[in-house]
Design a protein around this motif. Structure first.
Motif, PDB file in Angstrom:
ATOM      1  N   PHE A 182       0.740  -1.158   0.002  1.00  0.00           N
ATOM      2  CA  PHE A 182      -0.073  -0.053  -0.027  1.00  0.00           C
ATOM      3  C   PHE A 182       0.876   1.368  -0.085  1.00  0.00           C
ATOM      4  O   PHE A 182       1.942   1.271   0.511  1.00  0.00           O
ATOM      5  CB  PHE A 182      -1.053  -0.013   1.140  1.00  0.00           C
ATOM      6  CG  PHE A 182      -0.325   0.355   2.475  1.00  0.00           C
ATOM      7  CD1 PHE A 182      -0.219   1.468   2.854  1.00  0.00           C
ATOM      8  CD2 PHE A 182       0.065  -0.675   3.166  1.00  0.00           C
ATOM      9  CE1 PHE A 182       0.385   1.913   4.354  1.00  0.00           C
ATOM     10  CE2 PHE A 182       0.920  -0.396   4.429  1.00  0.00           C
ATOM     11  CZ  PHE A 182       0.919   0.820   4.920  1.00  0.00           C
ATOM     12  N   GLY A 183       0.019   2.204  -0.368  1.00  0.00           N
ATOM     13  CA  GLY A 183       1.003   3.626  -0.425  1.00  0.00           C
ATOM     14  C   GLY A 183       0.564   4.678   0.510  1.00  0.00           C
ATOM     15  O   GLY A 183      -0.558   4.620   1.080  1.00  0.00           O
ATOM     16  N   GLN A 186       5.196   7.167  -0.971  1.00  0.00           N
ATOM     17  CA  GLN A 186       5.747   6.114  -0.380  1.00  0.00           C
ATOM     18  C   GLN A 186       5.182   4.903  -0.511  1.00  0.00           C
ATOM     19  O   GLN A 186       3.838   4.777   0.143  1.00  0.00           O
ATOM     20  CB  GLN A 186       6.621   6.398   0.943  1.00  0.00           C
ATOM     21  CG  GLN A 186       6.899   7.666   1.106  1.00  0.00           C
ATOM     22  CD  GLN A 186       8.399   8.037   0.648  1.00  0.00           C
ATOM     23  OE1 GLN A 186       9.073   6.966   0.320  1.00  0.00           O
ATOM     24  NE2 GLN A 186       8.387   9.253   0.016  1.00  0.00           N
ATOM     25  N   TYR A 187       5.582   3.904  -1.571  1.00  0.00           N
ATOM     26  CA  TYR A 187       4.785   2.614  -1.455  1.00  0.00           C
ATOM     27  C   TYR A 187       5.531   1.661  -0.649  1.00  0.00           C
ATOM     28  O   TYR A 187       6.623   1.321  -0.964  1.00  0.00           O
ATOM     29  CB  TYR A 187       4.876   2.146  -2.840  1.00  0.00           C
ATOM     30  CG  TYR A 187       3.709   1.164  -3.250  1.00  0.00           C
ATOM     31  CD1 TYR A 187       2.477   1.514  -3.037  1.00  0.00           C
ATOM     32  CD2 TYR A 187       4.050   0.108  -4.169  1.00  0.00           C
ATOM     33  CE1 TYR A 187       1.533   0.491  -3.497  1.00  0.00           C
ATOM     34  CE2 TYR A 187       3.259  -0.925  -4.380  1.00  0.00           C
ATOM     35  CZ  TYR A 187       1.869  -0.612  -4.010  1.00  0.00           C
ATOM     36  OH  TYR A 187       1.026  -1.671  -4.648  1.00  0.00           O
ATOM     37  N   ILE A 204      10.566   0.306   0.781  1.00  0.00           N
ATOM     38  CA  ILE A 204       9.897   1.546   0.252  1.00  0.00           C
ATOM     39  C   ILE A 204      10.107   1.737  -1.305  1.00  0.00           C
ATOM     40  O   ILE A 204      11.385   2.241  -1.621  1.00  0.00           O
ATOM     41  CB  ILE A 204      10.272   2.621   1.128  1.00  0.00           C
ATOM     42  CG1 ILE A 204       9.544   2.517   2.652  1.00  0.00           C
ATOM     43  CG2 ILE A 204       9.592   4.006   0.910  1.00  0.00           C
ATOM     44  CD1 ILE A 204       9.912   3.484   3.736  1.00  0.00           C
ATOM     45  N   LEU A 205       9.147   2.185  -1.906  1.00  0.00           N
ATOM     46  CA  LEU A 205       9.674   2.858  -3.198  1.00  0.00           C
ATOM     47  C   LEU A 205       8.866   4.219  -3.204  1.00  0.00           C
ATOM     48  O   LEU A 205       7.784   4.371  -2.742  1.00  0.00           O
ATOM     49  CB  LEU A 205       8.714   2.117  -4.541  1.00  0.00           C
ATOM     50  CG  LEU A 205       9.170   0.408  -4.368  1.00  0.00           C
ATOM     51  CD1 LEU A 205       8.391  -0.199  -5.247  1.00  0.00           C
ATOM     52  CD2 LEU A 205      10.523   0.229  -4.784  1.00  0.00           C
ATOM     53  N   GLU A 206       9.723   5.129  -3.739  1.00  0.00           N
ATOM     54  CA  GLU A 206       9.457   6.538  -3.344  1.00  0.00           C
ATOM     55  C   GLU A 206       9.262   7.266  -4.562  1.00  0.00           C
ATOM     56  O   GLU A 206      10.120   7.107  -5.568  1.00  0.00           O
ATOM     57  CB  GLU A 206      10.319   7.114  -2.585  1.00  0.00           C
ATOM     58  CG  GLU A 206      10.462   8.659  -2.633  1.00  0.00           C
ATOM     59  CD  GLU A 206      11.308   9.610  -1.915  1.00  0.00           C
ATOM     60  OE1 GLU A 206      10.927   9.927  -0.783  1.00  0.00           O
ATOM     61  OE2 GLU A 206      12.516   9.332  -2.278  1.00  0.00           O
ATOM     62  N   LEU A 237      13.401  16.553 -12.762  1.00  0.00           N
ATOM     63  CA  LEU A 237      11.878  16.829 -12.638  1.00  0.00           C
ATOM     64  C   LEU A 237      11.430  16.335 -11.133  1.00  0.00           C
ATOM     65  O   LEU A 237      11.231  16.813 -10.281  1.00  0.00           O
ATOM     66  CB  LEU A 237      10.823  16.806 -13.707  1.00  0.00           C
ATOM     67  CG  LEU A 237       9.665  17.041 -13.448  1.00  0.00           C
ATOM     68  CD1 LEU A 237       9.033  18.428 -13.083  1.00  0.00           C
ATOM     69  CD2 LEU A 237       8.568  16.820 -14.683  1.00  0.00           C
ATOM     70  N   GLU A 238      11.600  15.073 -11.336  1.00  0.00           N
ATOM     71  CA  GLU A 238      11.059  14.079 -10.256  1.00  0.00           C
ATOM     72  C   GLU A 238      12.044  13.043 -10.072  1.00  0.00           C
ATOM     73  O   GLU A 238      12.621  12.154 -11.046  1.00  0.00           O
ATOM     74  CB  GLU A 238       9.621  13.561 -10.727  1.00  0.00           C
ATOM     75  CG  GLU A 238       9.098  12.391  -9.649  1.00  0.00           C
ATOM     76  CD  GLU A 238       7.701  12.161  -9.755  1.00  0.00           C
ATOM     77  OE1 GLU A 238       7.128  13.038 -10.656  1.00  0.00           O
ATOM     78  OE2 GLU A 238       7.152  11.278  -9.205  1.00  0.00           O
ATOM     79  N   GLY A 239      12.246  12.614  -8.806  1.00  0.00           N
ATOM     80  CA  GLY A 239      13.017  11.352  -8.548  1.00  0.00           C
ATOM     81  C   GLY A 239      12.039  10.041  -8.115  1.00  0.00           C
ATOM     82  O   GLY A 239      11.113  10.494  -7.228  1.00  0.00           O
ATOM     83  N   ILE A 240      12.367   8.946  -8.669  1.00  0.00           N
ATOM     84  CA  ILE A 240      11.593   7.916  -8.100  1.00  0.00           C
ATOM     85  C   ILE A 240      12.884   6.804  -7.576  1.00  0.00           C
ATOM     86  O   ILE A 240      13.881   6.439  -8.331  1.00  0.00           O
ATOM     87  CB  ILE A 240      11.141   7.271  -9.474  1.00  0.00           C
ATOM     88  CG1 ILE A 240      10.132   8.070  -9.906  1.00  0.00           C
ATOM     89  CG2 ILE A 240      10.585   5.771  -8.989  1.00  0.00           C
ATOM     90  CD1 ILE A 240       9.473   8.023 -11.538  1.00  0.00           C
ATOM     91  N   HIS A 241      12.812   6.586  -6.283  1.00  0.00           N
ATOM     92  CA  HIS A 241      13.849   5.940  -5.540  1.00  0.00           C
ATOM     93  C   HIS A 241      13.253   4.750  -4.943  1.00  0.00           C
ATOM     94  O   HIS A 241      12.411   4.412  -4.468  1.00  0.00           O
ATOM     95  CB  HIS A 241      14.272   6.947  -4.450  1.00  0.00           C
ATOM     96  CG  HIS A 241      14.739   8.229  -4.928  1.00  0.00           C
ATOM     97  ND1 HIS A 241      14.179   9.433  -4.160  1.00  0.00           N
ATOM     98  CD2 HIS A 241      15.219   8.774  -6.116  1.00  0.00           C
ATOM     99  CE1 HIS A 241      14.534  10.361  -4.901  1.00  0.00           C
ATOM    100  NE2 HIS A 241      15.277  10.098  -6.083  1.00  0.00           N
ATOM    101  N   ASP A 242      14.246   3.731  -5.087  1.00  0.00           N
ATOM    102  CA  ASP A 242      14.154   2.431  -4.365  1.00  0.00           C
ATOM    103  C   ASP A 242      14.930   2.621  -2.930  1.00  0.00           C
ATOM    104  O   ASP A 242      16.198   2.319  -3.032  1.00  0.00           O
ATOM    105  CB  ASP A 242      14.482   1.296  -5.420  1.00  0.00           C
ATOM    106  CG  ASP A 242      14.356  -0.106  -4.621  1.00  0.00           C
ATOM    107  OD1 ASP A 242      14.267  -0.079  -3.389  1.00  0.00           O
ATOM    108  OD2 ASP A 242      14.399  -1.170  -5.150  1.00  0.00           O
ATOM    109  N   ARG A 243      14.059   2.802  -2.091  1.00  0.00           N
ATOM    110  CA  ARG A 243      14.899   3.004  -0.705  1.00  0.00           C
ATOM    111  C   ARG A 243      14.994   1.856   0.150  1.00  0.00           C
ATOM    112  O   ARG A 243      15.520   2.079   1.393  1.00  0.00           O
ATOM    113  CB  ARG A 243      14.255   4.132   0.104  1.00  0.00           C
ATOM    114  CG  ARG A 243      13.994   5.404  -0.813  1.00  0.00           C
ATOM    115  CD  ARG A 243      13.384   6.514   0.028  1.00  0.00           C
ATOM    116  NE  ARG A 243      14.157   7.104   1.220  1.00  0.00           N
ATOM    117  CZ  ARG A 243      14.072   8.401   1.419  1.00  0.00           C
ATOM    118  NH1 ARG A 243      13.762   9.251   0.523  1.00  0.00           N
ATOM    119  NH2 ARG A 243      14.772   8.953   2.302  1.00  0.00           N
ATOM    120  N   SER A 244      14.537   0.586  -0.528  1.00  0.00           N
ATOM    121  CA  SER A 244      14.708  -0.662   0.485  1.00  0.00           C
ATOM    122  C   SER A 244      14.181  -0.391   1.825  1.00  0.00           C
ATOM    123  O   SER A 244      13.122   0.255   1.981  1.00  0.00           O
ATOM    124  CB  SER A 244      16.163  -1.038   0.510  1.00  0.00           C
ATOM    125  OG  SER A 244      17.052  -0.227   1.340  1.00  0.00           O
TER     126      SER A 244
END
Ligand code: GAP
Length: 472
Positions: free
Chosen positions: A204-205, A235-236, A334-336, A297-304
């Motif tokens: 869920f996010g 944050q997913y 977490i995927l941000e 423009l936008e960051g998409i991060h895999d933050r583990s």
């Protein structure tokens, strides 16, 4: 009479930033912060038209990331956080930029950015010694942007967190409470609260729009790099190691969202980070072709599991998720997604900005998506000194305002000037009440109005009774 439109469209070139800044000031979109005191670097205020566009962006972002999803929850966390939060997150130790000062004129530079300009990439994880070795190797190529000299101090790590004195009544022995360096920390702090109160099942996010502050060494490019900003974050939370597929879907979702608000696909591109920030496992940026060229423009991060692990350790609170099906406890990964609203605002304006010729005169027009435009429609009486026209126009104005809310009343100057003004702020339609509306010239046109289209300049007659449907 309909205005003839000459196709001669352009988006701002490399000088376009000046055009956008000038339009923003002239038409009440964005003002320099504290302007009457000479301004405050890196701080901007949104004016009457700007705040409408900004709110429309937030509304569409919220709709896409909360209402249109089944498993996302909204949040609005307080800005101030326990001092330990920024220790746990790594910001007090690792959130810095390498700063050097020109010995001739005291101008401060970001050494990594200056190195970038001469084709050298500095790793985010480099120590002060390592960055200075790189700086020394390229000193001859780096000039002070102000005085042109090459006489700099060594680089030192400059922490970007902004301190406050909240609760600091004695000034002694208290830990500083920082303003948020990134808005997302509020989501991590409330992960357990959301789980306990809403009982969501992973994945869920959580979505939030919140302010962040950074002591940027060299704020630049208008809203692109500011010291105060607003970030729209999701944050997913996924099961450990179940990140890859979800990450790809999220990336696609964010790309598609920009297309849905009218951004042209040729102005977007992907960039994967070579040097990851201290918390990321993988990171991609959606870059936009700003007037100065492509940039983040936008960051998409895999933050583990970095963030929740850190907060669990520093707070001593068990924030693990318990799987309701089998009782398994784990720290989710977490995927941000994180975008600065200022950058989004600039991307939208750059994309919408056009110069062309309509009715024999040059104009500037913002071809904004109709859901983003500050005003959905403008209403004018043909002449403001004819009471019957004004009365009828007021009726139409009230009707449209009830339906759309953001409707402009414009009776200043002649009709041509009104159209130019509304074009510059991106109003999709202008409605004019004229003598035909009153049935004085052509009885067949009684109770119809002229509706003029922003993009084509074309005008059509629409019965007042059909007007709302037409504009919708
Ligand atoms: N929580 C993750 C995070 O803060 P970031 O890449 O530092 O990651 C995310 O920032 C987004 O925030 C960027 O992609 C950018 O849109 C925006 N942003 C970052 N620093 C900014 C600044 N100084 N001024 C304006 N926007 C900024």
């Amino acid at each position: 009479m309909a205005e003839k439109k000459v196709e001669q469209e352009s988006r701002p070139d490399s000088n376009g930033m000046e055009k956008i800044v000038s339009l923003c000031k002239r038409r009440g979109f964005v003002f320099q912060g504290s302007e009457i005191y000479g301004g405050l670097a890196g701080i901007y205020d949104y004016g009457p038209n700007g705040v409408e566009l900004l709110n429309n962006l937030k509304r569409l972002w919220w709709k896409a990331n909360v209402y249109d999803k089944e498993n996302y929850y909204g949040l609005d966390s307080g800005m101030f956080k326990h001092p330990k939060v920024w220790e746990a997150s790594g910001h007090t130790s690792g959130f810095s930029d390498p700063l050097a000062e020109c010995r001739e004129c005291n101008t401060r530079i970001r050494v990594d950015k200056e190195l970038e300009k001469v084709g050298v990439t500095a790793d985010e994880k480099m120590s002060e010694t390592e960055i200075n070795q790189l700086f020394d190797a390229h000193r001859e190529e780096i000039k002070c942007p102000k005085c042109g000299q090459k006489n700099f101090t060594p680089a030192r790590a400059f922490n970007l967190l902004v301190k406050s004195n909240l609760g600091d009544f004695t000034s002694e022995g208290t830990e500083p409470v920082y303003l948020p360096g990134e808005a997302c920390q509020g989501i991590y702090l409330n992960f357990k609260n959301v789980v306990d109160s809403m009982n969501p099942k992973i994945p869920f996010g959580i979505a939030q729009i919140g302010k962040a502050f950074r002591n940027e060494i060299s704020p630049r490019n208008f809203l692109f790099r500011t010291r105060e900003m607003e970030q729209a974050d999701t944050q997913y939370f996924v099961k450990p190691n179940e990140n890859k597929e979800a990450y790809e879907l999220i990336k696609q979702d964010r790309w598609d969202w920009y297309l849905s608000i009218g951004i042209k696909e040729e102005n977007l591109r992907w960039k994967q980070h070579e040097n990851l920030v201290f918390y990321a496992k993988d990171a991609w940026d959606i870059e936009y072709n700003f007037p100065g060229g492509f940039d983040e423009l936008e960051g998409i991060h895999d933050r583990s599991d970095y963030d929740l692990t850190q907060h669990m350790e520093y707070s001593g609170t068990d924030v693990r998720y318990t799987d309701p099906d089998n009782g398994e406890k784990y720290i989710p990964w977490i995927l941000e997604t994180s975008v600065g609203l200022g950058r989004m605002f600039m991307a939208v304006l750059s994309d919408a900005y056009h110069e062309d010729e309509v009715g024999g005169s040059q104009r500037t027009v913002l071809k904004l998506h109709k859901e983003l435009a500050p005003y959905r429609v403008a209403v004018s009486p043909l002449l403001k000194n004819k009471p019957q026209l004004v009365e009828k126009a007021r009726e139409v104005f009230a009707m449209l305002k009830k339906e759309f809310g953001n409707v402009a009343w414009d009776d200043n100057g002649n009709v041509g000037k009104r159209y130019r003004r509304q074009d510059e702020i991106g109003t999709p339609h202008c409605v004019t009440i004229d003598f035909d509306t009153l049935g004085e010239e052509n009885p067949a046109n009684k109770d119809t109005v002229t509706v003029r289209d922003r993009d084509t300049g074309e005008q059509v007659r629409v019965p007042v009774t059909d007007l709302i449907g037409y504009i919708q």
